[in-house]
Each structure stands twice: as C-alpha cells, then as structure tokens.
Design an enzyme around this catalytic site. Structure first.
Site, PDB file in Angstrom:
ATOM      1  N   SER A 149       0.756  -1.274   0.027  1.00  0.00           N
ATOM      2  CA  SER A 149       0.192  -0.069   0.187  1.00  0.00           C
ATOM      3  C   SER A 149       0.989   1.123   0.040  1.00  0.00           C
ATOM      4  CB  SER A 149      -0.825   0.145   1.409  1.00  0.00           C
ATOM      5  OG  SER A 149      -1.360   1.273   1.559  1.00  0.00           O
ATOM      6  N   TYR A 162      -1.630  -0.461  10.165  1.00  0.00           N
ATOM      7  CA  TYR A 162      -1.497  -1.232   8.744  1.00  0.00           C
ATOM      8  C   TYR A 162      -0.344  -0.530   8.059  1.00  0.00           C
ATOM      9  CZ  TYR A 162      -3.489  -1.255   4.076  1.00  0.00           C
ATOM     10  OH  TYR A 162      -3.784  -1.376   2.574  1.00  0.00           O
TER      11      TYR A 162
HETATM   12  P1  NAD Z   1     -10.920  -6.010   0.752  1.00  0.00           P
HETATM   13  O1  NAD Z   1     -10.719  -5.657   2.020  1.00  0.00           O
HETATM   14  O2  NAD Z   1     -12.224  -5.456  -0.395  1.00  0.00           O
HETATM   15  O3  NAD Z   1     -10.673  -7.542   0.230  1.00  0.00           O
HETATM   16  C1  NAD Z   1      -9.798  -8.214   1.008  1.00  0.00           C
HETATM   17  C2  NAD Z   1      -9.787  -9.572   0.550  1.00  0.00           C
HETATM   18  O4  NAD Z   1      -8.869 -10.228   1.480  1.00  0.00           O
HETATM   19  C3  NAD Z   1     -11.244 -10.248   0.361  1.00  0.00           C
HETATM   20  O5  NAD Z   1     -11.095 -11.359  -0.478  1.00  0.00           O
HETATM   21  C4  NAD Z   1     -11.393 -10.811   1.804  1.00  0.00           C
HETATM   22  O6  NAD Z   1     -12.096 -12.076   1.998  1.00  0.00           O
HETATM   23  C5  NAD Z   1      -9.814 -11.330   2.192  1.00  0.00           C
HETATM   24  N1  NAD Z   1      -9.460 -11.252   3.667  1.00  0.00           N
HETATM   25  C6  NAD Z   1      -9.547 -10.199   4.368  1.00  0.00           C
HETATM   26  N2  NAD Z   1      -9.222 -10.323   5.770  1.00  0.00           N
HETATM   27  C7  NAD Z   1      -8.831 -11.575   5.689  1.00  0.00           C
HETATM   28  C8  NAD Z   1      -8.530 -12.715   6.785  1.00  0.00           C
HETATM   29  N3  NAD Z   1      -8.157 -12.153   7.951  1.00  0.00           N
HETATM   30  N4  NAD Z   1      -8.245 -13.882   6.257  1.00  0.00           N
HETATM   31  C9  NAD Z   1      -8.283 -14.218   5.096  1.00  0.00           C
HETATM   32  N5  NAD Z   1      -8.694 -13.521   4.072  1.00  0.00           N
HETATM   33  C10 NAD Z   1      -8.907 -12.295   4.443  1.00  0.00           C
HETATM   34  O7  NAD Z   1      -9.605  -5.446   0.018  1.00  0.00           O
HETATM   35  P2  NAD Z   1      -9.250  -4.541  -1.059  1.00  0.00           P
HETATM   36  O8  NAD Z   1      -9.615  -3.210  -0.996  1.00  0.00           O
HETATM   37  O9  NAD Z   1      -9.236  -5.140  -2.463  1.00  0.00           O
HETATM   38  O10 NAD Z   1      -7.608  -4.818  -1.179  1.00  0.00           O
HETATM   39  C11 NAD Z   1      -6.631  -5.764  -1.335  1.00  0.00           C
HETATM   40  C12 NAD Z   1      -5.358  -5.503  -1.114  1.00  0.00           C
HETATM   41  O11 NAD Z   1      -4.968  -4.252  -1.443  1.00  0.00           O
HETATM   42  C13 NAD Z   1      -4.920  -5.627   0.305  1.00  0.00           C
HETATM   43  O12 NAD Z   1      -3.647  -6.126   0.684  1.00  0.00           O
HETATM   44  C14 NAD Z   1      -5.114  -3.882   0.938  1.00  0.00           C
HETATM   45  O13 NAD Z   1      -4.131  -3.924   1.961  1.00  0.00           O
HETATM   46  C15 NAD Z   1      -4.572  -3.750  -0.484  1.00  0.00           C
HETATM   47  N6  NAD Z   1      -4.732  -1.956  -0.531  1.00  0.00           N
HETATM   48  C16 NAD Z   1      -5.959  -1.666  -0.970  1.00  0.00           C
HETATM   49  C17 NAD Z   1      -6.170  -0.241  -1.202  1.00  0.00           C
HETATM   50  C18 NAD Z   1      -7.555   0.245  -1.420  1.00  0.00           C
HETATM   51  O14 NAD Z   1      -7.795   1.321  -1.438  1.00  0.00           O
HETATM   52  N7  NAD Z   1      -8.641  -0.536  -1.512  1.00  0.00           N
HETATM   53  C19 NAD Z   1      -5.176   0.550  -1.087  1.00  0.00           C
HETATM   54  C20 NAD Z   1      -3.909   0.096  -1.041  1.00  0.00           C
HETATM   55  C21 NAD Z   1      -3.691  -1.282  -0.801  1.00  0.00           C
END
Ligand code: NAD
Length: 257
Positions: A149, A162
């Site tokens: 991130s 985080y």
């Molecule tokens: P989200 O929170 O919508 O989905 C996360 C996914 O991870 C889901 O499929 C969920 O089932 C799974 N998950 C969450 N907690 C879990 C756990 N404890 N055990 C098993 N599975 C688990 O995520 P997103 O927003 O698509 O983010 C995906 C990745 O991108 C993450 O690593 C997040 O940190 C990173 N990220 C997201 C953003 C954003 O703005 N959305 C920005 C920077 C980084």
C-alpha cells in the site's frame, strides 16, 4: 522474446472474493492461468468471482482460508491441496499473489496491542509463512507478488499499524527476492494508492467529496480502480517480468511523487 506462455500455468491469489483480489483472479484467468483463490467467509462473493473468471474466458476455483491465527499458512496449503485435487489444478504453482489483508482506522490514541497483533498477523506473518510453507509447491522460475500500500511509504497516523505492516511486507519482499533468486523465483510488490473497493467505500461512506479529494492528490486525477492494480499484478506475474525482482511498483496514479 517471451520465455514461456501463461497457458496451463497455475496461480493462487489470496483474498479473491472481492476488490483487487477479485480483479486479479479475473485478469489471470483471462490470461490463461488456472487460478485458485482464497476467501475468508463470503461464499456467494467467491462464487461470483468464479463466474466472472469464466465470463472472461478462464477458470477460477475458490476455497476458504482465514489468515491471522497461528498455523494459518499450513491450513491454507492443506485447503489448496484439497481444492487442487478436486478441481484438477495440478497441485504445483507458478504464481502466488499475496493480496488478502486487514486494515482499519486505529490512530495511536485508539491502538491497542491486540489490534496491532491482529494486523501484523494477517498482513505480515501470514504472507511470509504462506511463502515459506509453499516453497515446495512453487516451481523454479515462479512469481510472487505481494500487495502492499502507498501507506507503507507515507506518514499515515490514522492507520499506523496497517501502514507499518505494509512497510514490513515490502521488506519481506526484498529479503525473499534475494533468498529465492537462485531458484529464479521473483518476488515483487505492488503499492496501490486509494482504490475504489468495498474497503474504500466503507472508509469513505461513499462520500463524493472524499473521492474528489483522493482524485485531486493523484497526478492522473482520479481514484484507482481494482483493474488498474490487477493489470500491474498480471505484469509482475508474467514471463515478461522475468528480470524484475525485489521491486516495489508504485501504482498510485502519481499520488506520492
Ligand atoms: P478488501 O478488503 O475489499 O478484500 C480483501 C480480501 O481479503 C477479501 O477477499 C477478503 O476475503 C480477504 N481477507 C480479508 N481479511 C482476511 C483474513 N483475515 N483472512 C483471509 N482473507 C481475508 O480488499 P481490497 O481493498 O481489494 O484490498 C486488497 C489488497 O490491496 C489488500 O492487501 C490491501 O491492503 C491493499 N490495498 C488496498 C487499497 C484500497 O484502497 N482498497 C489501497 C492500498 C492497498
């Protein structure tokens, strides 16, 4: 020159039931990989991911795996082995995408040790041990892509645990790139800025002003979409990325330049 085609290769994406993980599953399936993905609890969302992969001309098999408790990596691999046997995935892996993560707003004043441990267990320990326990399944020349991130490199006081967990994941990426280089396994990370996903929607409450503020910070003038990140993941997973390892690719539309 392409060193190999992706058709018939197998990829595993953690957290593929929604957001960036779902978009990565869909893209990799469209590219010809046999895709397995994990989901935490939402079986209907996982089935929707499989449907979208099929619609994209590929195949993706979801299985349940919860990250954050001791032994999670070994349990996830046991579930992968069972799913691979049931769905004829071959049991070997060419690509591992560590995408699943937990987050949440917890500034210093609200942070306690349990929350810190919860975030580090899911975001650092789980992917590190998933790689460690999965090494025998990963073929030489395999690709590992860790989803970090932008918070890893910016001061982010409201999400300090985080952000620190993602900085740690980036250092794991560096160490493992060195460690696994002799097997031609590449280890890279992608660093998304803000992306329109369920977690963003929950954080922003759907506020148009919040989205405009995000867009204004990006040189490219908009919020990220899950496909923007999935395409970078697909590149790092591809044969064309064979000479890139230990890199962190900023995929924030120019938010932190
Ligand atoms: P989200 O929170 O919508 O989905 C996360 C996914 O991870 C889901 O499929 C969920 O089932 C799974 N998950 C969450 N907690 C879990 C756990 N404890 N055990 C098993 N599975 C688990 O995520 P997103 O927003 O698509 O983010 C995906 C990745 O991108 C993450 O690593 C997040 O940190 C990173 N990220 C997201 C953003 C954003 O703005 N959305 C920005 C920077 C980084």
């Amino acid at each position: 020159m392409m060193s190999r085609s992706t058709t018939g290769m197998t990829a595993l994406v953690t957290g593929g039931s929604r957001g960036i993980g779902r978009a990565a599953v869909r893209r990799l399936a469209a590219d010809g990989y046999r895709v397995a993905f994990t989901y935490a609890a939402d079986q209907a969302a996982a089935e929707e991911t499989s449907r979208l992969a099929e619609e994209a001309g590929g195949r993706a098999v979801g299985f349940r795996a919860e990250f954050g408790a001791r032994g999670d990596a070994a349990r996830a691999w046991a579930a992968f082995d069972a799913a691979a046997a049931d769905h004829d995935l071959g049991g070997r892996l060419d690509v591992l995408v560590n995408n699943a993560a937990v987050g949440g707003v917890a500034p210093l004043s609200a942070l306690d040790e349990d929350e810190f441990d919860r975030v580090f267990a899911a975001n650092v320990r789980a992917p590190l041990f998933l790689i460690r326990e999965g090494l025998a399944r990963l073929d030489d020349g395999a690709r590992i892509v860790n989803v970090s991130s932008l918070a890893a490199r910016l001061a982010t006081p409201p999400m300090i645990a985080y952000a620190a967990s993602k900085a740690a994941l980036e250092n794991v990426t560096l160490a493992l790139a060195k460690e696994l280089g002799p097997r031609r396994i590449t280890v890279n990370a992608v660093r998304p800025g803000t992306v329109r996903t369920d977690s963003w929607n929950a954080l922003s409450g759907g506020s148009v002003e919040a989205e405009s503020a995000v867009a204004a910070r990006a040189a490219l003038g908009r919020i990220g979409e899950a496909d923007d990140i999935a395409d970078v993941i697909a590149f790092l997973a591809s044969p064309d990325a064979r000479w890139i390892t230990g890199s962190v690719v900023d995929a924030g539309g120019g938010t932190a330049i």
